[in-house]
Design a protein around this motif. Structure first.
Motif, short mmCIF file in Angstrom:
data_model
loop_
_atom_site.label_atom_id
_atom_site.label_comp_id
_atom_site.label_asym_id
_atom_site.label_seq_id
_atom_site.Cartn_x
_atom_site.Cartn_y
_atom_site.Cartn_z
N LEU A 192 38.39 73.98 52.47
CA LEU A 192 39.81 73.83 52.18
C LEU A 192 40.26 74.87 51.17
O LEU A 192 41.34 75.45 51.29
CB LEU A 192 40.10 72.42 51.67
CG LEU A 192 40.09 71.31 52.70
CD1 LEU A 192 40.44 69.99 52.05
CD2 LEU A 192 41.09 71.61 53.80
N ILE A 193 39.43 75.10 50.15
CA ILE A 193 39.79 76.09 49.13
C ILE A 193 39.95 77.46 49.76
O ILE A 193 40.95 78.16 49.55
CB ILE A 193 38.73 76.13 48.02
CG1 ILE A 193 38.78 74.85 47.20
CG2 ILE A 193 38.91 77.34 47.15
CD1 ILE A 193 37.78 74.82 46.07
N GLY B 214 35.34 70.62 50.97
CA GLY B 214 36.14 71.05 49.83
C GLY B 214 36.21 72.56 49.74
O GLY B 214 37.30 73.14 49.60
N SER B 215 35.05 73.22 49.85
CA SER B 215 35.06 74.68 49.75
C SER B 215 35.81 75.30 50.92
O SER B 215 36.50 76.30 50.76
CB SER B 215 33.64 75.23 49.70
OG SER B 215 32.69 74.22 49.65
N GLU C 229 31.00 66.66 51.92
CA GLU C 229 32.25 66.68 51.16
C GLU C 229 32.42 68.00 50.45
O GLU C 229 33.50 68.58 50.45
CB GLU C 229 32.26 65.54 50.14
CG GLU C 229 32.55 64.19 50.75
CD GLU C 229 32.55 63.10 49.70
OE1 GLU C 229 32.76 61.95 50.07
OE2 GLU C 229 32.33 63.44 48.52
N LYS C 230 31.33 68.48 49.84
CA LYS C 230 31.43 69.75 49.12
C LYS C 230 31.77 70.88 50.07
O LYS C 230 32.55 71.78 49.75
CB LYS C 230 30.12 70.05 48.39
CG LYS C 230 29.90 69.16 47.19
CD LYS C 230 28.93 69.78 46.21
CE LYS C 230 28.43 68.79 45.22
NZ LYS C 230 29.48 68.22 44.35
N ALA D 31 40.50 78.16 52.90
CA ALA D 31 41.66 78.17 53.80
C ALA D 31 42.95 78.33 53.02
O ALA D 31 43.82 79.12 53.40
CB ALA D 31 41.68 76.88 54.62
#
Lengths: 93, 106
Positions: free
Chosen positions: B35-36, B32-33, B28-29, B38
């Motif tokens: 997506l950030i 998340g990173s 998940e982390k 991107a």
């Protein structure tokens, strides 16, 4: 309610100012390049909004803290309550 | 801002029993990173493409070569929007038809 009011006011004023700018570009003496930029601003704003949404999702995902100790404690609680209810005669699966 | 959190202060709502294990938390982390990165990348690239490039007069071939012609800055989002909205509408339509069929059968 107040927050929605602020958002609506900001949004409405942004749209209005953009329309005014769009209609008076020549009168304001903007060169062709600046006019190009003005024309594409709404699309850019939409994409920026999408990026902001993606960023919030990503940051929430990355900083979500699991609490494994609480998961076990909760599981024990559930078992305990089930046992207590079943002993009292409540039909559980 | 926001309601007071519980004693543990867990981010977001509490999970039910059986939350993801350690390996899943790492995935998940990572997602998340990703997506950030991107989101920031897309924002910077698109902003430069659309807002900055028109004003870069001197034909610096290096900068220009990184970006397709400006038409694509409009065409690509338009196509993606059409595809996305179509997918959503099709999903809604299929779901509605499916529920109606279930109601008729029941």
């Amino acid at each position: 309610m107040r927050r929605y009011k602020v958002i609506t006011t900001v949004l409405l004023s942004a749209v209005l100012s953009w329309v005014l700018l769009l209609l008076n570009m020549d009168a304001l003496g903007l060169d062709a390049k600046a006019q190009e930029v003005v024309e594409i601003l709404p699309l850019w704003a939409l994409i920026t909004l999408g990026c902001h949404a993606l960023f919030s999702i990503g940051s929430s995902l990355a900083t979500f803290n699991d609490v494994p100790h609480e998961v076990d404690a909760l599981h024990e609680d559930i078992l305990r309550v089930k046992a207590a209810l079943q002993s009292k005669g409540v039909p559980l699966e | 801002k926001g309601s007071p959190r519980g004693a543990r202060g867990a981010q977001g709502g509490g999970r039910g029993q059986g939350g993801p294990g350690v390996a899943m938390a790492l995935a998940e982390k990572l997602l998340g990173s990703l997506l950030i990165l991107a989101s920031v990348g897309i924002f910077v690239y698109y902003s430069v493409w659309v807002l900055v490039l028109p004003f870069v007069d001197e034909d610096i071939p290096r900068l220009r070569s990184l970006f397709p012609p400006r038409v694509y800055a409009i065409a690509i989002p338009a196509v993606l929007l059409v595809l996305f909205l179509s997918a959503v509408s099709i999903f809604i339509g299929v779901t509605v038809v499916r529920t109606q069929r279930k109601r008729k059968a029941a």
